[in-house]
Design a protein around this motif. Structure first.
Motif, short mmCIF file in Angstrom:
data_model
loop_
_atom_site.label_atom_id
_atom_site.label_comp_id
_atom_site.label_asym_id
_atom_site.label_seq_id
_atom_site.Cartn_x
_atom_site.Cartn_y
_atom_site.Cartn_z
N ASN A 139 0.86 -1.20 -0.06
CA ASN A 139 0.07 0.13 0.25
C ASN A 139 0.76 1.36 0.03
O ASN A 139 0.33 2.23 0.31
CB ASN A 139 -0.90 0.02 1.39
N TYR A 140 2.27 1.17 -0.10
CA TYR A 140 3.14 2.29 -0.06
C TYR A 140 2.47 3.29 -1.14
O TYR A 140 2.73 4.82 -0.85
CB TYR A 140 4.43 2.08 -0.25
N TYR A 141 2.10 3.10 -2.13
CA TYR A 141 1.71 4.06 -3.31
C TYR A 141 0.49 4.69 -3.00
O TYR A 141 -0.07 5.59 -3.80
CB TYR A 141 1.53 3.34 -4.33
N GLN A 142 -0.28 4.31 -1.84
CA GLN A 142 -1.42 5.00 -1.41
C GLN A 142 -1.06 6.13 -0.31
O GLN A 142 0.08 6.19 0.21
CB GLN A 142 -2.57 4.11 -1.01
N ARG A 180 8.88 4.69 -0.49
CA ARG A 180 8.49 5.34 -1.73
C ARG A 180 9.69 6.17 -2.50
O ARG A 180 9.68 6.14 -3.62
CB ARG A 180 7.64 6.65 -1.10
N ALA A 183 10.70 3.30 -4.88
CA ALA A 183 10.03 3.34 -6.11
C ALA A 183 10.20 4.58 -6.96
O ALA A 183 10.21 4.37 -8.20
CB ALA A 183 8.40 3.36 -5.56
N ALA A 184 10.34 5.72 -6.28
CA ALA A 184 10.67 7.04 -7.22
C ALA A 184 11.97 7.04 -8.10
O ALA A 184 12.15 7.31 -8.95
CB ALA A 184 10.90 8.20 -6.17
N CYS A 200 2.66 11.47 -7.53
CA CYS A 200 1.24 10.66 -7.59
C CYS A 200 1.43 9.33 -7.55
O CYS A 200 0.60 8.66 -6.80
CB CYS A 200 0.56 11.29 -8.66
N ALA A 201 2.32 8.73 -8.43
CA ALA A 201 2.17 7.17 -8.42
C ALA A 201 2.75 6.42 -7.15
O ALA A 201 2.40 5.36 -6.82
CB ALA A 201 3.00 6.69 -9.81
N ILE A 202 3.56 7.04 -6.42
CA ILE A 202 4.11 6.57 -5.31
C ILE A 202 3.53 6.86 -3.86
O ILE A 202 3.94 6.90 -3.03
CB ILE A 202 5.61 6.90 -5.20
N GLY A 203 2.16 7.56 -4.07
CA GLY A 203 1.52 7.94 -2.90
C GLY A 203 1.72 9.29 -2.41
O GLY A 203 0.96 9.72 -1.19
N TYR A 204 2.15 10.21 -3.09
CA TYR A 204 2.21 11.73 -2.56
C TYR A 204 1.04 12.46 -3.36
O TYR A 204 0.79 12.62 -4.53
CB TYR A 204 3.63 12.33 -2.93
#
Length: 241
Positions: A139-142, A180, A183-184, A200-204
């Motif tokens: 769930n890190y991207y949320q 995150r 992933a970035a 946006c894709a990684i939850g920010y």
């Protein structure tokens, strides 16, 4: 006629016969029998010797044929060995050419690996925190935080914070942040997505917040970091060529 003393008389002509005539008839017969037996024994010995010689000649012929076969086999083995060595050399040459062809890609992969690791390598191995890290990974991207993780694993936020800090030296939010950033970096190096899309894709929810956290962790902005890493790769590739 022959006289008793072994002299052949014919008119005025006399010839003395061999001394054998001085012996008794039985003695003569015994000597003739002995000579006949000796002759037979000699013949048997000759036949045995001939058989032995024939046998030896046959063994010699077999050994010669075996030697010729072994020699031919050795020659065939040597030929096959030479072919194998030639094939091996060709394979080595092809492998070297292949390595030269993929070297730039490998170098790029190594450069990426300096900043991109597998999630399994990011999180420490701790059975008591496995559910925590599994939830963060999923769930890190949320937009998640400490309270979301605590509810998911069935702990209070305070207890979970103390547990994670005691086991890893970091907080739950620290682990969310590092996942995150992992992933970035992957998206910055491997795609051409704009920085705002990556955030946006990684939850920010806010690009500016992503910028601040990225700069805090890497000492530079996402775009500058991307350009620097790709430039370093291009320089290394040119040096390799």
């Amino acid at each position: 006629m022959v006289s008793s003393n072994g002299i052949l008389e014919q008119g005025n002509f006399q010839v003395t016969l061999p001394h054998i005539w001085d012996r008794d008839t039985s003695d003569v017969y015994d000597e003739l029998l002995l000579r006949q037996q000796s002759s037979l024994a000699l013949q048997r010995t000759n036949r045995a010797l001939e058989s032995k010689v024939q046998k030896l000649l046959a063994e010699l012929t077999t050994a010669k044929e075996q030697f010729c076969c072994e020699k031919a086999s050795d020659q065939q083995t040597q030929t096959e060995l030479e072919k194998s060595l030639s094939l091996l050399q060709a394979t080595l040459d092809s492998t070297e050419e292949l390595l030269e062809a993929i070297a730039p890609r490998l170098e790029k992969h190594v450069t990426s690996k300096q900043w991109i690791s597998e999630p399994q390598q990011l999180f420490p191995t701790c059975p008591q925190l496995k559910k925590v890290f599994d939830y963060i990974e999923a769930n890190y991207y949320q937009s998640i935080g400490l309270s979301d993780v605590a509810v998911a694993v069935g702990y209070s936020a305070a207890y979970l914070t103390n547990l994670v800090r005691r086991k890893t030296g970091k907080t739950v939010n620290d682990w969310i942040f590092e996942r995150r950033m992992l992933a970035a970096r992957a998206l910055l190096l491997e795609t051409n997505q704009p920085v705002n899309q990556i955030a946006c894709a990684i939850g920010y929810q806010y690009e500016g917040y992503f910028f601040r956290q990225f700069r805090q962790f890497h000492g530079t902005t996402p775009q500058v970091w991307r350009n620097t890493q790709r430039s370093n790769f291009n320089v290394n590739q040119l040096q390799h060529n």
